[in-house]
Design a protein around this motif. Structure first.
Motif, PDB file in Angstrom:
ATOM      1  N   GLU A  20      55.995  13.531   8.253  1.00  0.00           N
ATOM      2  CA  GLU A  20      56.343  11.736   8.052  1.00  0.00           C
ATOM      3  C   GLU A  20      57.578  11.481   7.969  1.00  0.00           C
ATOM      4  O   GLU A  20      57.818  10.974   7.380  1.00  0.00           O
TER       5      GLU A  20
ATOM      6  N   ARG B  21      48.615   6.275   5.862  1.00  0.00           N
ATOM      7  CA  ARG B  21      49.775   7.523   5.433  1.00  0.00           C
ATOM      8  C   ARG B  21      49.727   8.446   5.084  1.00  0.00           C
ATOM      9  O   ARG B  21      49.865   9.257   4.675  1.00  0.00           O
ATOM     10  N   LEU B  22      49.578   7.798   3.326  1.00  0.00           N
ATOM     11  CA  LEU B  22      48.323   8.924   2.327  1.00  0.00           C
ATOM     12  C   LEU B  22      47.794   9.829   2.854  1.00  0.00           C
ATOM     13  O   LEU B  22      48.301  10.955   2.476  1.00  0.00           O
TER      14      LEU B  22
ATOM     15  N   ASP C  34      61.538   2.280  -4.281  1.00  0.00           N
ATOM     16  CA  ASP C  34      60.733   3.101  -2.742  1.00  0.00           C
ATOM     17  C   ASP C  34      59.530   3.463  -3.890  1.00  0.00           C
ATOM     18  O   ASP C  34      59.128   4.252  -3.984  1.00  0.00           O
TER      19      ASP C  34
ATOM     20  N   ARG D 269      54.365   9.144  -3.380  1.00  0.00           N
ATOM     21  CA  ARG D 269      54.181  10.612  -2.497  1.00  0.00           C
ATOM     22  C   ARG D 269      55.066  11.230  -3.234  1.00  0.00           C
ATOM     23  O   ARG D 269      53.957  12.661  -3.589  1.00  0.00           O
TER      24      ARG D 269
ATOM     25  N   PHE E  83      49.366  -2.675  -1.579  1.00  0.00           N
ATOM     26  CA  PHE E  83      50.201  -1.803  -1.756  1.00  0.00           C
ATOM     27  C   PHE E  83      49.177  -0.937  -0.648  1.00  0.00           C
ATOM     28  O   PHE E  83      50.176   0.381   0.128  1.00  0.00           O
TER      29      PHE E  83
ATOM     30  N   GLU F 139      56.281   3.889  -2.420  1.00  0.00           N
ATOM     31  CA  GLU F 139      55.676   4.974  -1.862  1.00  0.00           C
ATOM     32  C   GLU F 139      56.725   6.108  -1.824  1.00  0.00           C
ATOM     33  O   GLU F 139      55.288   7.324  -1.746  1.00  0.00           O
TER      34      GLU F 139
ATOM     35  N   ARG G 173      49.635   1.028   2.044  1.00  0.00           N
ATOM     36  CA  ARG G 173      50.136   2.903   2.814  1.00  0.00           C
ATOM     37  C   ARG G 173      48.875   3.346   3.057  1.00  0.00           C
ATOM     38  O   ARG G 173      49.025   5.038   2.951  1.00  0.00           O
ATOM     39  N   TRP G 174      47.454   3.297   3.141  1.00  0.00           N
ATOM     40  CA  TRP G 174      46.241   4.258   2.626  1.00  0.00           C
ATOM     41  C   TRP G 174      46.421   4.873   4.166  1.00  0.00           C
ATOM     42  O   TRP G 174      46.469   6.188   4.157  1.00  0.00           O
TER      43      TRP G 174
END
Length: 179
Positions: free
Chosen positions: A134, A22-23, A60, A66, A15, A62, A19-20
């Protein structure tokens, strides 16, 4: 027991790797500073790891992470810690790179855009970042911010109106051929 923990750790690691970027982009746009963004993502992922059984099984994950990040940022801002999007002597830092399809990357002066973004109140900045950078729906943004869809619409509209009122940004968009 050990196999389950190892599987959970591998799921979490997968994960994070996926996702790094975008985070980090979201955190950078919220905080305006590379180190603060890294700290925000790191502390968010620490919280997510501790609760990974619940986070990983969410519809979800993510969106869950978030939301944790938005809440952590909001708590920090409530403590009246200042954030700056102005550039200092950061020649040795590695800067966030935009995705190849990112419209923001097409702007002639990213610095002016980030400086303008820093002028927005925190909730307006969050709404603008989540909706337009985003590309979240109003419902997803409302869930991330912990507010109603109406609040998202209001904050995003006010934020965009303030950004449009800044002469340098309006000129930059007009010169780039976008209206």
């Amino acid at each position: 027991m050990g196999d389950r923990k190892q599987a959970r750790d591998e799921e979490f690691q997968s994960f994070v790797i996926g996702r790094w970027p975008r985070l980090m982009r979201t955190a950078f746009l919220l905080t305006g500073e590379q180190h603060a963004a890294e700290d925000l993502v790191q502390s968010t992922l620490e919280q997510a790891y501790v609760a990974w059984r619940r986070v990983g099984s969410a519809d979800d994950p993510e969106a869950y992470v978030r939301r944790v990040m938005i809440n952590a940022h909001a708590r920090k801002h409530r403590r009246k810690l200042r954030e700056f999007l102005a550039r200092g002597d950061d020649s040795g830092l590695v800067h966030e790179l935009a995705d190849t399809g990112d419209r923001i990357a097409q702007a002639d002066d990213r610095s002016a855009l980030l400086t303008a973004l820093a002028q927005l109140p925190p909730r307006q900045r969050e709404a603008v970042v989540l909706r337009y950078w985003e590309d979240l729906t109003e419902t997803q943004t409302a869930e991330a911010m912990g507010c109603s869809v109406g609040s998202v619409k209001s904050n995003a509209a006010k934020g965009i109106a303030k950004l449009r009122a800044i002469p340098g940004l309006a000129d930059m968009v007009t010169q780039g051929g976008r209206k």
